[in-house]
Design an enzyme around this catalytic site. Structure first.
Site, short mmCIF file in Angstrom:
data_model
loop_
_atom_site.label_atom_id
_atom_site.label_comp_id
_atom_site.label_asym_id
_atom_site.label_seq_id
_atom_site.Cartn_x
_atom_site.Cartn_y
_atom_site.Cartn_z
N ASP A 353 -81.62 21.99 -1.96
CA ASP A 353 -81.68 20.73 -1.65
C ASP A 353 -82.32 19.95 -2.59
O ASP A 353 -82.89 20.55 -3.63
CB ASP A 353 -83.03 20.94 -0.22
CG ASP A 353 -83.10 19.62 0.27
OD1 ASP A 353 -82.39 18.59 0.46
OD2 ASP A 353 -84.56 19.20 0.53
N ASP A 547 -86.67 22.28 2.15
CA ASP A 547 -87.80 22.42 2.77
C ASP A 547 -87.94 21.58 4.06
O ASP A 547 -89.05 21.34 4.66
CB ASP A 547 -88.89 21.53 1.62
CG ASP A 547 -88.40 20.30 1.45
OD1 ASP A 547 -89.65 19.34 1.34
OD2 ASP A 547 -87.26 19.95 1.30
N ASP A 551 -82.99 21.14 6.88
CA ASP A 551 -82.62 22.35 6.13
C ASP A 551 -82.48 23.53 7.06
O ASP A 551 -81.96 24.53 6.64
CB ASP A 551 -83.21 22.53 5.09
CG ASP A 551 -83.03 21.27 3.90
OD1 ASP A 551 -82.11 20.92 3.83
OD2 ASP A 551 -84.32 21.13 3.28
#
Length: 652
Positions: A353, A547, A551
């Site tokens: 990410d 995080d 996600d």
């Protein structure tokens, strides 16, 4: 020496309990510890030496008769009786083929054929080896034990004008606690005091002090380095960061790696097989050996039994993984089970990410562009809507509004559209704040985004009329470049970037970090689809690093989910298999190196134990190896395997 593992199990060979999670570790009382550990062994050793000296140097003939039996029996009982009692208790529970059974039969059989000194020696060195291994295990557990002992016993809470010391479990959310300089923070809270300095080593593995200002979050386990601070409790004790670490470590042993699962199953089958093989070795040669002597073949069978104990395998393999979990925790990395230590070594593709993983997630408003006919208070209305969101972008907009003295109103009917933005009512106006996709979904035409392509652009509409855009920039983390380089060095073939941010921003970061490929403008379900497509590729094992709340699905789908635990959402941390407590992407490669080192040690132990035992088994069956070689094959190999297993703590 299977009972070496009694620090976290009753016995490794107690098969009915082999898969239980370890109980809470408690320090052993020091009283008479040396005597209780070494006293019986010392007594037996002295008696054994005196007996051997009397028999072989002074040629006292009585040592081969009844007096000798009595002498060596007295030498045997201090070390042998506890083993025999454990074996009997295991049999009563229905678990016959334990190490205690094997050692008991072998040594009692040696007494039966008149090999008194060897019977004592086998049990003596078995006990000494067990004690030495217990020490080795204790050293390997020190890092984790230190973590588990970090939970404070008391919290000083403000109640009715007084400061009362109570158990942290008794403190309610919203109460104020005080932490003096040098004390450990007992509960997660936000700063009431203007500022404070803390050592976060218990949470992050990094001892570098951090500063927290008013309304900043402080986590349980940190040490207050400054003057007295006041904290407002935001989570109950059971949900505090330190308690979650404790729980993760306690539960880790219940999720076992494939080699560990195999060895446990193997030991349950192997032990009865070698017992019957020993019986066969003692009796079957009668049918083809011309000068068959029962005593000689019984001795070989007893040697065979001593050698065959699977102690080195059953202890050193779990200890190898346990050592890996401990080394990782010392580096601020939490593995939620030894199976993930094993699985992370197979990862060849890493997907990351962007915000909060590769970048700091600390956004700042760079510019504000208003449309030709904006609502007069459009920026204040946008900040009001974002004030109820914990997203870093929302905090940046709210902070900017406060700095520019914009009023912040109470929003109503707030709705968060995952991966797109927010909608709601503010002061009677319908407000939409988010990306271009959210604007299109609401039938609102946006202006061109050709400028500031490498920045994040947030659009604002009021009463279905486009009002302008807010340009926000994020900063790459200090160790991100190092993290990518380290991952390449560990053998990662492909590194991808999945982001909900604009594709232009994503591609700029891909180019800067020299990643293989990046995808922007991804909604959570689109991240899942992309990850599924990657996993369908042949010979690809994928780790996803993220995080945020959005996600969660991809962390669960990945072969190994890795969460940034310092600033990550609770959902991401709960879903992930591995948690990086420091929020440093460079720790991902460290986690992989620890996994590989652990796996190497485990397979070294397996190879060593199998190789030495097989060799001595063959020699014992052929009458070449005796009880002394059997002792080495059992006690010696187990001890070497354990010492090898604890090496990992010296390298990380």
């Amino acid at each position: 020496m299977l009972t070496t593992e009694k620090t976290y199990k009753d016995s490794c060979c107690d098969n009915s309990r082999a898969d239980e999670a370890p109980r809470e570790l408690k320090p052993t009382p020091p009283r008479n510890e040396f005597f209780s550990t070494w006293g019986p062994s010392i007594f037996s050793f002295v008696m054994l030496v005196l007996g051997l000296v009397g028999e072989y140097f002074f040629h006292i003939s009585q040592f081969s008769d009844l007096p000798g039996l009595a002498w060596y029996a007295v030498a045997y009982l201090p070390v042998g009786l506890p083993v025999l009692v454990k074996g009997w208790k295991s049999i009563l529970k229905g678990d016959v083929f334990t190490e205690f059974f094997l050692m008991g039969i072998a040594t009692l059989g040696a007494f039966a054929i008149g090999e008194y000194p060897e019977a004592v020696a086998v049990m003596l060195f078995y006990t000494i080896g067990e004690s030495l291994q217990h020490k080795a295990v204790s050293r390997a557990r020190k890092n984790i034990q230190a973590l588990l002992d970090m939970r404070p016993d008391l919290a000083h809470v403000h109640r009715k004008g007084n400061v009362i010391p109570v158990s942290p479990e008794a403190v309610a959310v919203g109460e104020t606690i005080e932490v003096k300089a040098g004390e450990r923070v007992p509960l997660d809270g936000i700063m009431v005091t203007e500022h404070g300095s803390f050592n976060p080593a218990a949470i992050t593995g990094e001892s570098r002090p951090i500063t927290r200002r008013k309304e900043g979050e402080v986590l349980a386990g940190m040490i207050n380095l400054d003057s007295l601070v006041l904290l407002k409790v935001i989570r109950p004790f059971q949900e505090s960061s330190l308690s979650k670490i404790f729980k993760a470590i306690q539960e880790a042993a219940s999720r076992k790696a494939k080699p560990e699962q195999f060895i446990r199953k193997f030991a349950r089958i192997y032990t009865p097989i070698v017992t019957f093989m020993a019986i066969g070795l003692a009796l079957l040669p009668y049918f083809w050996v011309d000068d068959y002597q029962f005593r000689e073949w019984l001795y070989r069978a007893l040697v065979f039994l001593v050698i065959s104990c699977p102690c080195a395998l059953v202890i050193s393999i779990p200890l190898g993984y346990f050592g890996g979990i401990g080394a990782a925790s010392r580096n601020g990395i939490l593995f939620k089970g030894s199976n993930y230590l094993d699985l992370i070594t197979k990862v060849n593709t890493v997907v990351m990410d962007k915000t909060g993983t590769l970048t700091k997630g600390v956004f700042e408003v760079q510019k504000v562009h208003a449309s030709d006919t904006p609502h007069a208070d459009w920026l204040a209305l946008a900040a009001s809507l974002e004030s109820k969101s914990s997203h870093p972008i929302a905090k940046a907009i709210t902070s900017f509004a406060k700095k520019t003295n914009k009023p912040v109103f109470l929003p109503q009917k707030l709705q968060e559209v995952s991966g797109k933005g927010l909608t709601g009512l503010v002061e009677g106006h319908k407000v939409v704040v988010g990306n271009a996709v959210l604007m299109r979904d609401n039938g609102i035409h946006t202006e061109s985004e050709t400028d500031h392509e490498s920045s994040t652009i947030i659009h604002v509409a009021v009463d279905e009329k486009y009002c302008g855009r807010i340009i926000i920039a994020d900063e790459i983390k200090q160790d991100t470049q190092q993290a990518i380089g380290d991952l390449r060095k560990t053998g990662i073939k492909s590194i991808f970037l999945f982001s909900g941010d604009r594709d232009a921003v994503t591609q700029a970061l891909v180019k800067e970090l020299k990643l293989d490929k990046g995808y922007g403008d991804l909604l959570p379900e689109q991240k899942v689809a992309r990850l599924e497509a990657l996993k369908r590729a042949k010979d690809r094992t994928v780790a996803f690093v993220g995080d945020g709340i959005n996600d969660g699905p991809v962390l669960a789908l990945a072969d190994v989910g890795i969460a940034m635990g310092g600033m990550g959402s609770d959902l991401a941390i709960e879903t992930a298999d591995v948690v990086i407590q420091t929020d440093q992407p460079s720790k991902i490669a460290v986690a992989m190196r620890i996994g590989k080192a652990t796996k190497a040690i485990v397979w070294q132990n397996i190879s060593m134990a199998f190789g030495v035992k097989l060799l001595v088994l063959v020699l014992g069956a052929g009458g070449i190896a005796g009880m002394w070689e059997a002792v080495f094959a059992d006690v010696g190999v187990a001890l070497l395997a354990i010492l090898n297993a604890v090496r990992i703590n010296k390298h990380f």
